[in-house]
Structures are given as structure tokens and as C-alpha cells.
Design a protein around this motif. Sequence first.
Motif: not given
Ligand code: FES
Length: 229
Positions: A35, A37-38, A46-49, A51, A65, A67
Motif C-alpha cells: 500500500a 497511499c494508505h 484509493s490512489g495507488c491501487r 492494495c 481496493t 483500503c
Molecule cells: S493503499 Fe493506495 S489504493 Fe489502497
Amino acid sequence: MSEYVSLTIDGAKIRAPRGTTVLDAALDYGICIPALCHLRDVTALSGCRLCIVELVKDGRSKVTTSCTLEAEEGMVVLAHSEKIVKARKNIAELLVAEAPNSKAIQDIAVRCGVKKVRYPFRHNNCVLCGKCVRVCKEIWQSESLGFVGRGHNRHVALPYNTRPEYCKHCNYCIDVCPMTIVPCPGSMKKGEEFLCGQCESQLSMAANAPDTCVMCELGAGFGCSRRHT
Ligand code: FES
């Protein structure tokens, strides 16, 4: 109503406080889901995807996702199915192409199995994880930073590009930024788009065997000469 829910992640039965996300439940239980962006205690972007997981229900599954997915009673989640591992590896590869010399991203990518990058490098100094924006707004109630623009022009900026008076100078935005970790010195050039793989040794650091580069702020003393294999 019980304050806890029971769910299954990768076959492990887990109890988590109601309202917990699947990502936090997994991490609390020691199941590693990558993860970027968590951040706990701030709204998920929910930016990096990275997770992503498979949510299995009635014989069907959907990718989502973790998160942003709230743990529910009886939920069945696959965090490392073949489908997820493959998709996550591709997402990690795209992130490396976005910011090839980010050590934090390289660490994650190597752990996701990325050895070579097939996408053109964009050499951005921000991957829009939004951690800085969210901690500034939600933890410090400052809003000294924000997203500006759309699409490829989207970026993080100060109001009028000037540090506002209400900025609390906490530097938390810098602390949480994955790009402010000392960058990888082995810049990837055209035709050399592969990762050194030495960041895998983050695990060997835990085993007290820091013979190679680990996380960059820890591994500064160990160097990160790229391993050409
Ligand atoms: S941690 Fe980035 S989308 Fe879930």
C-alpha cells in the motif's frame, strides 16, 4: 450488534473491530498487502491501487481496493491470488515508470516481483498519493496543500505557490511523502529499465544481516550499487 466482525483473508480467519478496513485488518493480523497511499486515521484516497484484493461472494469475485473496503461479517477476501499478484505487479511497474528513482516505490515494486519496467519513464517527482494533502487537512486542520488541475496536469501545490501563514510548519507532509526518502542513486536509463533488487534486503535487515541496501534511509550506509544480472 457485536463490536467485532469475522472474515477470512487468504484462508486465515480474522476478527477485526467493526468499521476496520480490510487492509488494516490484514496488516494488524500480519498479512502484508502492499500500500502506498494508505495512512491510518486519514480518509482513504484509493490512489495507488496497490492494495487491491479479490472479494469472493456467491462463487464470483470482484477486484477492489482493500483500503476502502470495510470488513464485514463472513467476508472472504483473497489478497494474493494469482489474478491479484499479476495485476498488482503491473500496477507497481507503472508506478516505477512514473517515478523511477523513488526508493519507496522501488522497494514495493521489487516485493511485487517487478524486475524490469516495460513502460516509458515519466520521471515525476510526485505520484499523487495525496498523503501530504490529507495529513495537512485532516490531522493538522491546516489545508496548506491541495490538489490542483486535472488529468496529466494534476499536481499538489500551495495556495498561490506560497506557504500560507496558517501552515503550522510541522513538516508532516515531508515525513509521509514517499518521494522524500533519499532517492535511488542508480538512475535508470533507456535500455536499463530494471530494478537492482537489493531493496528486497529490507527483510534481511530485520534478520540483522544488513549486508546490502535496505530501505533507503536505513541503507544509506550500505550503498545501493545496481546489481546488473
Ligand atoms: S493503499 Fe493506495 S489504493 Fe489502497
